[in-house]
Every structure is written in structure tokens, then in C-alpha cells.
Design a protein around this motif. Structure first.
Motif, PDB file in Angstrom:
ATOM      1  N   ALA A 261       0.852  -1.186   0.000  1.00 28.43           N
ATOM      2  CA  ALA A 261       0.000   0.000   0.000  1.00 28.43           C
ATOM      3  C   ALA A 261       0.885   1.232   0.000  1.00 28.43           C
ATOM      4  CB  ALA A 261      -0.919   0.006   1.219  1.00 28.43           C
ATOM      5  N   ASP A 262       0.409   2.290  -0.647  1.00 29.87           N
ATOM      6  CA  ASP A 262       1.126   3.556  -0.678  1.00 29.87           C
ATOM      7  C   ASP A 262       0.744   4.452   0.494  1.00 29.87           C
ATOM      8  OD1 ASP A 262       2.380   3.170  -3.356  1.00 29.87           O
ATOM      9  OD2 ASP A 262       0.283   3.153  -4.003  1.00 29.87           O
ATOM     10  N   PHE A 263      -0.522   4.389   0.887  1.00 32.82           N
ATOM     11  CA  PHE A 263      -1.030   5.245   1.950  1.00 32.82           C
ATOM     12  C   PHE A 263      -2.022   4.461   2.792  1.00 32.82           C
ATOM     13  CE2 PHE A 263      -0.045   8.114  -1.573  1.00 32.82           C
ATOM     14  CZ  PHE A 263       0.745   9.078  -0.942  1.00 32.82           C
ATOM     15  N   ALA A 264      -2.210   4.935   4.025  1.00 31.34           N
ATOM     16  CA  ALA A 264      -3.295   4.450   4.877  1.00 31.34           C
ATOM     17  C   ALA A 264      -4.052   5.662   5.380  1.00 31.34           C
ATOM     18  CB  ALA A 264      -2.763   3.632   6.043  1.00 31.34           C
ATOM     19  N   PHE A 265      -5.372   5.520   5.496  1.00 30.76           N
ATOM     20  CA  PHE A 265      -6.242   6.620   5.889  1.00 30.76           C
ATOM     21  C   PHE A 265      -7.080   6.158   7.066  1.00 30.76           C
ATOM     22  CE2 PHE A 265     -10.273   8.814   5.870  1.00 30.76           C
ATOM     23  CZ  PHE A 265      -9.955  10.128   5.569  1.00 30.76           C
ATOM     24  N   GLY A 266      -7.122   6.958   8.111  1.00 28.56           N
ATOM     25  CA  GLY A 266      -7.961   6.600   9.241  1.00 28.56           C
ATOM     26  C   GLY A 266      -7.454   7.215  10.525  1.00 28.56           C
ATOM     27  N   SER A 267      -8.026   6.758  11.635  1.00 28.20           N
ATOM     28  CA  SER A 267      -7.629   7.257  12.960  1.00 28.20           C
ATOM     29  C   SER A 267      -6.470   6.425  13.471  1.00 28.20           C
ATOM     30  CB  SER A 267      -8.826   7.194  13.921  1.00 28.20           C
ATOM     31  OG  SER A 267      -9.360   5.872  13.962  1.00 28.20           O
TER      32      SER A 267
ATOM     33  N   ASP B 105      -3.204   5.565  15.250  1.00 28.30           N
ATOM     34  CA  ASP B 105      -2.474   6.102  16.390  1.00 28.30           C
ATOM     35  C   ASP B 105      -1.900   4.935  17.188  1.00 28.30           C
ATOM     36  OD1 ASP B 105      -1.649   8.296  18.057  1.00 28.30           O
ATOM     37  OD2 ASP B 105      -3.183   7.682  19.500  1.00 28.30           O
ATOM     38  N   PRO B 106      -0.601   4.966  17.507  1.00 27.46           N
ATOM     39  CA  PRO B 106       0.358   6.023  17.197  1.00 27.46           C
ATOM     40  C   PRO B 106       0.896   5.898  15.770  1.00 27.46           C
ATOM     41  CG  PRO B 106       1.460   4.271  18.381  1.00 27.46           C
ATOM     42  CD  PRO B 106       0.000   3.869  18.288  1.00 27.46           C
ATOM     43  N   VAL B 107       1.610   6.954  15.339  1.00 28.39           N
ATOM     44  CA  VAL B 107       2.309   6.924  14.053  1.00 28.39           C
ATOM     45  C   VAL B 107       3.791   6.781  14.354  1.00 28.39           C
ATOM     46  CG1 VAL B 107       2.793   8.151  11.916  1.00 28.39           C
ATOM     47  CG2 VAL B 107       0.544   8.365  12.981  1.00 28.39           C
ATOM     48  N   GLU B 108       4.345   5.603  14.074  1.00 30.25           N
ATOM     49  CA  GLU B 108       5.732   5.321  14.409  1.00 30.25           C
ATOM     50  C   GLU B 108       6.684   6.124  13.527  1.00 30.25           C
ATOM     51  OE1 GLU B 108       3.395   3.136  13.822  1.00 30.25           O
ATOM     52  OE2 GLU B 108       3.278   1.676  15.467  1.00 30.25           O
ATOM     53  N   ALA B 109       7.952   6.212  13.961  1.00 25.44           N
ATOM     54  CA  ALA B 109       8.937   7.081  13.312  1.00 25.44           C
ATOM     55  C   ALA B 109       9.194   6.710  11.859  1.00 25.44           C
ATOM     56  CB  ALA B 109      10.248   7.048  14.101  1.00 25.44           C
ATOM     57  N   ARG B 110       8.963   5.454  11.486  1.00 26.98           N
ATOM     58  CA  ARG B 110       9.232   5.053  10.100  1.00 26.98           C
ATOM     59  C   ARG B 110       8.161   5.537   9.129  1.00 26.98           C
ATOM     60  NH1 ARG B 110       7.103   0.680  12.755  1.00 26.98           N
ATOM     61  NH2 ARG B 110       5.581  -0.660  11.696  1.00 26.98           N
ATOM     62  N   PHE B 111       7.109   6.146   9.670  1.00 26.65           N
ATOM     63  CA  PHE B 111       6.014   6.650   8.842  1.00 26.65           C
ATOM     64  C   PHE B 111       5.954   8.166   8.892  1.00 26.65           C
ATOM     65  CE2 PHE B 111       4.244   2.502  10.425  1.00 26.65           C
ATOM     66  CZ  PHE B 111       4.402   1.812   9.227  1.00 26.65           C
TER      67      PHE B 111
ATOM     68  N   HIS C 186       4.772   5.511   4.255  1.00 30.49           N
ATOM     69  CA  HIS C 186       6.108   5.111   4.688  1.00 30.49           C
ATOM     70  C   HIS C 186       7.095   6.197   4.308  1.00 30.49           C
ATOM     71  CE1 HIS C 186       9.645   2.645   5.467  1.00 30.49           C
ATOM     72  NE2 HIS C 186       8.841   1.767   6.047  1.00 30.49           N
ATOM     73  N   GLN C 187       8.067   6.447   5.208  1.00 30.47           N
ATOM     74  CA  GLN C 187       9.031   7.512   4.952  1.00 30.47           C
ATOM     75  C   GLN C 187       9.832   7.283   3.664  1.00 30.47           C
ATOM     76  OE1 GLN C 187       9.111  10.273   6.307  1.00 30.47           O
ATOM     77  NE2 GLN C 187       8.832  10.243   8.521  1.00 30.47           N
ATOM     78  N   ARG C 188       9.913   6.035   3.236  1.00 34.19           N
ATOM     79  CA  ARG C 188      10.642   5.738   2.005  1.00 34.19           C
ATOM     80  C   ARG C 188      10.022   6.465   0.807  1.00 34.19           C
ATOM     81  NH1 ARG C 188      14.042   1.701   0.336  1.00 34.19           N
ATOM     82  NH2 ARG C 188      13.929   0.701   2.374  1.00 34.19           N
ATOM     83  N   LEU C 189       8.729   6.776   0.908  1.00 34.78           N
ATOM     84  CA  LEU C 189       8.026   7.429  -0.201  1.00 34.78           C
ATOM     85  C   LEU C 189       7.887   8.940  -0.007  1.00 34.78           C
ATOM     86  CD1 LEU C 189       5.176   4.815  -0.664  1.00 34.78           C
ATOM     87  CD2 LEU C 189       7.105   5.190  -2.193  1.00 34.78           C
ATOM     88  N   ALA C 190       8.564   9.475   1.004  1.00 35.11           N
ATOM     89  CA  ALA C 190       8.323  10.867   1.374  1.00 35.11           C
ATOM     90  C   ALA C 190       8.696  11.847   0.269  1.00 35.11           C
ATOM     91  CB  ALA C 190       9.098  11.205   2.650  1.00 35.11           C
ATOM     92  N   ARG C 191       9.616  11.490  -0.638  1.00 35.61           N
ATOM     93  CA  ARG C 191      10.069  12.439  -1.656  1.00 35.61           C
ATOM     94  C   ARG C 191       9.698  12.023  -3.067  1.00 35.61           C
ATOM     95  NH1 ARG C 191      16.202  13.805   0.610  1.00 35.61           N
ATOM     96  NH2 ARG C 191      15.541  14.589   2.661  1.00 35.61           N
ATOM     97  N   HIS C 192       8.773  11.112  -3.194  1.00 35.74           N
ATOM     98  CA  HIS C 192       8.354  10.664  -4.511  1.00 35.74           C
ATOM     99  C   HIS C 192       7.413  11.711  -5.107  1.00 35.74           C
ATOM    100  CE1 HIS C 192       6.638   8.239  -7.672  1.00 35.74           C
ATOM    101  NE2 HIS C 192       7.455   7.242  -7.390  1.00 35.74           N
ATOM    102  N   PRO C 193       7.697  12.231  -6.316  1.00 32.25           N
ATOM    103  CA  PRO C 193       6.870  13.316  -6.852  1.00 32.25           C
ATOM    104  C   PRO C 193       5.399  12.960  -7.002  1.00 32.25           C
ATOM    105  CG  PRO C 193       8.647  12.745  -8.388  1.00 32.25           C
ATOM    106  CD  PRO C 193       8.828  11.904  -7.168  1.00 32.25           C
TER     107      PRO C 193
END
Length: 299
Positions: free
Chosen positions: A145-151, A153-159, A276-283
Motif C-alpha cells: 500500500a502507498d497510503f493508509a487513511f484513518g484514525s 495512532d500512534p504513528v511510528e517514526a518510520r512513517f 512510509h518515509q521511504r516514499l516521502a520524496r516521490h513526486p
């Protein structure tokens, strides 16, 4: 195994098999023939000295070795994809598929304006929704998955994450329901028969914990796993369902029901988009995040 003697195209076949767990569907995903995928699977088995996928009635089930390989292989393919991707994403001309983990709150509240926006601004972009059943983090970690949507919690540092909406709770009921008149106290709320919407099938919700802190409990007569079924059930019965505000207001307007504020003081619930932080800079992903923010800001 030496990478000098390994055909890296086989990793795409492995990834497709992990996603589909079916030779024909994997071939369709890769625009290959079924025999080409079967041949590639044979070469993969030889290279890794493992069956990798075992035929079962439910499909081609990955072996423990295949499960070990899933995340690093998908991460490597994603790194290559990002290295080859253009430095900018043009929504008007680009073809892309985003995979989003979401429950039917997203389908009910966000999807209508989002799909309108996508069809106008990004006609080549497709969206695939994946079920939100206690595994969004695993799907993000394994790049299914590219994204997750919802409530979430918590959001770990890798995300990475962004808060999009906040929600409180409303009770939804028939206009002539006994709770429609007078002050709705926790005690009156607890005496009613309830419908619970639980996408995971769990038998209690956050409001049950609120009641327990007050020394109260309620009877949940019916538990369902989709919001969409709630209006018809409530309209035809004396059950009360407690939903997030935007969902409850939409259902009330569509089904001729009424809403009452839930009789509990609690902080508004944040609704987030997580990646995921791996995708943080994908245009492409940057564009999608901005689009979701703009769409939800208008809700």
C-alpha cells in the motif's frame, strides 16, 4: 548467489506473485503470458533454492522464505522505480495507480469529492482501495500500500503523516425513537439497544470504554462491518448507532433519520493520511498527498 548472474527482471515477477498469489493474475499485472511467468517462477525457485509459492486451493501460497524476501525485494524495486521516475509529476498526462488502505468512512465522505477531482485533473490516475482490517502498518511496511487513511495512532517514526480531519460522534436514530426527546444522558444512552459498526468485527468500540469509566454498559444487539448498512437497519428498528459526525449527517439526510450528540465529553478524533518515509520524496506521492489535503480541507 551472485547478482552478476541474476536476472533482475525476475524480481518483478516475484513481486507480482506476492501481490496476486496467482500465476494468471500476475501475468496480467505484468502484461506477460502465463507461460512466461511460470518460466520465471521456475528460475526463481532455482535461484533461491526454495519453492517460494506452493499451490493450495486458495491460490499460490508464499513459503516462509518468500515472506522473508517480500519486504526487501519490494523496497529494492521501489528504490529503482524512484530513481527512474521523472523529477516532476504531471497529473494531466501521467498514468499511475495509488493503493490506499481505508475503511468505508473514506468511501462515504472523501471518495466522492476526491474522484471528481481526479477525473478532472488526473484522468490517468487510478485508485485502488485495500481493506482496513488491523493491518495498515504491515501493508505500508511491505509496500503493498502507498497510503493508509484513518484514525491511526500512534504513528511510528518510520512513517510520515498529516492530520486531515477531526471528528466527533453523533447518535443516529429514527425520528420517533424514545431517545429523540429530552436530554440524552449516558444513563439513557446505555439503556438503548445498539448497532455497532466495527470494520474489524471486534465486539466493542471506544464508546464502550467511555461507558465503562462511568460504571455503565450497553447491549449491542447487532455488529456489522460496514457503515453503508447502518441507515437501513436503524430506519427499520429501534436500534441506535453511533457514528463519526460526517458519516452520521450524510446518512441522516439520505435516510430521513435524526442525529443527537453522543453524551460523552471526549477530544475530537484525528483522521490521518499515513505513508512510509521511504516514499516521502516521490513526486507522484507528493502530488497525491497535496490533493487529499486540498479535498479534505473543503469538507
Amino acid at each position: 548467489m551472485s547478482i552478476a548472474n541474476f536476472d533482475l527482471n525476475l524480481l518483478r515477477v516475484f513481486d507480482a506473485m506476492m501481490r496476486e498469489q496467482h500465476v494468471t493474475r500476475a501475468a496480467e499485472r505484468l502484461f506477460l503470458t502465463q507461460s512466461a511467468v511460470s518460466n520465471a517462477l521456475s528460475r526463481l525457485r532455482t535461484a533461491f533454492h526454495d519453492e517460494l509459492f506452493v499451490r493450495r486451493p486458495e491460490g499460490m501460497v508464499p513459503t516462509p522464505r518468500a515472506l522473508e524476501l517480500e519486504s526487501p525485494v519490494r523496497a529494492a524495486l521501489l528504490d529503482i522505480e524512484q530513481a527512474l521516475a521523472p523529477t516532476a509529476f504531471d497529473p494531466a498526462t501521467s498514468e499511475w495507480t495509488f493503493r490506499l488502505v481505508a475503511n468505508d468512512y473514506f468511501s462515504t465522505v472523501v471518495m466522492p469529492p476526491l474522484i471528481t477531482r481526479l477525473r478532472q485533473d488526473a484522468p490517468g490516475v487510478d485508485l485502488r482501495l485495500l481493506p482496513h482490517v488491523d493491518q495498515p502498518r504491515a501493508l505500508l511496511d511491505t509496500h503493498r500500500a502507498d497510503f493508509a487513511f484513518g484514525s491511526l495512532d500512534p504513528v511510528e517514526a518510520r512513517f510520515g503523516s498529516v492530520d486531515l480531519l477531526t471528528e466527533d460522534f453523533l447518535c443516529l436514530m429514527r425520528p420517533d425513537h424514545p431517545l429523540s426527546q429530552g436530554k440524552l444522558t449516558p444513563e439513557r444512552f446505555a439503556t438503548a439497544d445498539h448497532l455497532l459498526v466495527s470494520p474489524s468485527g471486534h465486539g466493542d468500540g471506544v464508546l464502550d470504554r467511555d461507558l465503562a469509566r462511568l460504571g455503565l454498559s450497553r447491549r449491542v444487539v447487532l455488529t456489522i462491518n460496514q457503515f453503508a448498512a447502518a441507515p437501513a437497519v436503524v430506519a427499520a428498528s429501534d436500534l441506535v448507532v453511533t457514528l463519526l459526525r460526517r458519516v452520521a449527517e450524510r446518512f441522516a439526510a439520505e435516510a430521513g433519520l435524526i442525529t443527537r450528540p453522543a453524551p460523552f465529553k471526549r477530544e475530537p478524533m484525528p483522521i490521518r493520511l499515513v505513508w512510509h518515509q521511504r516514499l516521502a520524496r516521490h513526486p507522484a506521492h507528493d502530488w497525491f498527498r497535496d490533493t487529499i489535503r486540498e479535498v479534505t480541507a473543503a469538507l
